[in-house]
Design a protein around this motif. Structure first.
Motif: not given
Length: 443
Positions: A258-261, A282-284, A250-253, A266-267
């Motif tokens: 910013i989350y979308k980027k 990415a969504e997980q 997990r990555v806390i953003v 990453y994807t």
């Protein structure tokens, strides 16, 4: 009881239940030595289960009594190996006891998660602190803060001096020495970390055993929390696929763009490298929960009397009132881009505030890694830069902030001036004015 320990305990009881179900008839066909050996192994497992349960500190008297009864039955079995009816009857009793113990363990012994926080530089602890504060008082969690050492990286990419800042954490944070906490042996349920670069950091580097790819081997949940915050256009693209991002579960953003980027970059990297079946989608992986750094600066309080005496002397006017304080920040990227021009800008800023020392205080807080970065990447600037640092400190009309926590400077100051950096994003949360510097404007 640790979740992992409870799982192992339940697996031991399931094994004992299965054994009691299946070997009643077998014991009569084995040699006495073989049968006695099987019973001895069962007894060892029962004793070990009892010792494990006793260490939990929970009220488990009934479970312990059942396990003691199980030991007595196993002893009786060793004397009844030749008596079929007695042996079958005792095995039935034994299975019933194991079933009851198994059910009571599952229902009555609470699970505790072991949560490990692995900061390295104390100045970055604010990226983890509010997460630790939320977890430390929960009855179902045991939390450990284990600051890890780090090396300077020399210009030739070799490792220089090693540093450890575990003694610089606030008094309210109980620190465990990294020498006394074995991640491999303890296998914490969750690990939080904030250094995502592993072997690719050019300024400082942590020991290899703390690289994210190695931490992942010793936990079921590896969580990366960025040590920085980003503006709306998000972090640099490479920061969306560092080693820490790739290996974390997990990555806390920060939310929104910013989350979308993070998700988009990453994807694309995952697809381009054919890692769809290897890495988490990415969504997980990415959780848009914000940054603990915002929590820290918004909740922090201070009293002028609690500040270092040298700071108070600069801040107070002769009549006891308080001067205006400007937080001045020098960041790494602008120094590397502008180089000598940054030094000229420093001279210009110092002159401006030196002339207004009766009303204004310049609180200069360079990036904690700025000096090491200059030494590693533009070493020919080091002497000139350090000369300015010494001059600023000796003249005594400003504050040179080397404290480990940047939040005090943000809360104490009345405004921000300096380079664009993640400090600006956090500072904006205070609602105070911000002015970004241009190294080429010297008026």
């Amino acid at each position: 009881m640790r979740k992992q320990a409870k799982k192992q305990l339940c697996e031991s009881m399931e094994y004992l239940i299965h054994t009691a179900e299946t070997i009643g008839d077998l014991l009569g066909r084995l040699s006495r030595e073989q049968a006695t050996d099987i019973l001895a192994q069962m007894q060892e497992l029962v004793i070990h289960a009892g010792e494990t349960i006793e260490t939990t500190g929970n009220d488990c008297v009934e479970i312990i009594e059942k396990l003691e009864n199980a030991c007595e039955i196993i002893y009786q079995l060793s004397g009844s190996l030749d008596e079929f009816k007695a042996r079958i009857h005792l095995m039935k009793e034994l299975k019933e006891l194991f079933d009851a113990v198994h059910n009571e363990i599952r229902r009555n012994i609470p699970e505790k998660l072991e949560i490990l926080f692995l900061p390295y530089q104390v100045s970055m602890w604010d990226s983890l602190e509010s997460v630790w504060q939320a977890a430390k008082d929960r009855d179902d969690m045991d939390c450990y803060v284990v600051p890890i050492p780090f090396y300077d990286v020399l210009p030739d990419n070799s490792l220089g001096n090693i540093h450890y800042e575990g003694d610089r954490y606030p008094d309210y944070v109980p620190v465990t020495s990294y020498l006394k906490y074995s991640i491999e042996a303890r296998r914490p349920d969750v690990i939080f970390f904030h250094n995502p670069y592993d072997e690719y950091n050019r300024v400082t580097r942590i020991p290899e055993q703390y690289y994210s790819k190695n931490l992942k081997k010793s936990t079921d949940m590896l969580v990366y929390v960025p040590y920085f915050v980003s503006e709306e256009d998000g972090p640099a693209e490479y920061q969306c696929y560092t080693s820490g991002v790739l290996f974390a579960d997990r990555v806390i953003v920060q939310p929104g763009s910013i989350y979308k980027k993070y998700c988009r970059v990453y994807t694309n990297v995952v697809r381009h490298n054919g890692l769809e079946h290897t890495l988490i989608p990415a969504e997980q992986k990415f959780l848009p929960l914000g940054s603990p750094k915002f929590d820290k600066v918004l909740n922090m309080k201070y009293e002028l009397e609690d500040l270092p005496e040298a700071w108070q002397k600069v801040i107070r006017k002769p009549d006891g009132s308080r001067k205006k304080i400007l937080l001045y920040n020098l960041s790494i990227s602008p120094m590397l881009e502008n180089r000598e021009q940054t030094l000229k800008k420093l001279d210009n800023v110092f002159q401006f505030f030196r002339e207004r020392r009766e009303e204004l205080v310049l609180l200069w807080r360079p990036h904690p890694l700025l000096t090491k970065t200059i030494e590693s990447m533009v070493p020919w600037l080091l002497d000139a830069y350090m000369q300015r640092v010494r001059q600023f400190q000796e003249e005594g009309w400003g504050i040179y902030d080397e404290t480990p926590d940047p939040n005090l400077a943000m809360v104490l100051s009345d405004g921000y001036y300096g380079d664009m950096s993640s400090l600006v994003t956090t500072y904006r949360e205070t609602g105070k004015p911000i002015l970004l510097q241009d190294a080429y404007i010297l008026d």
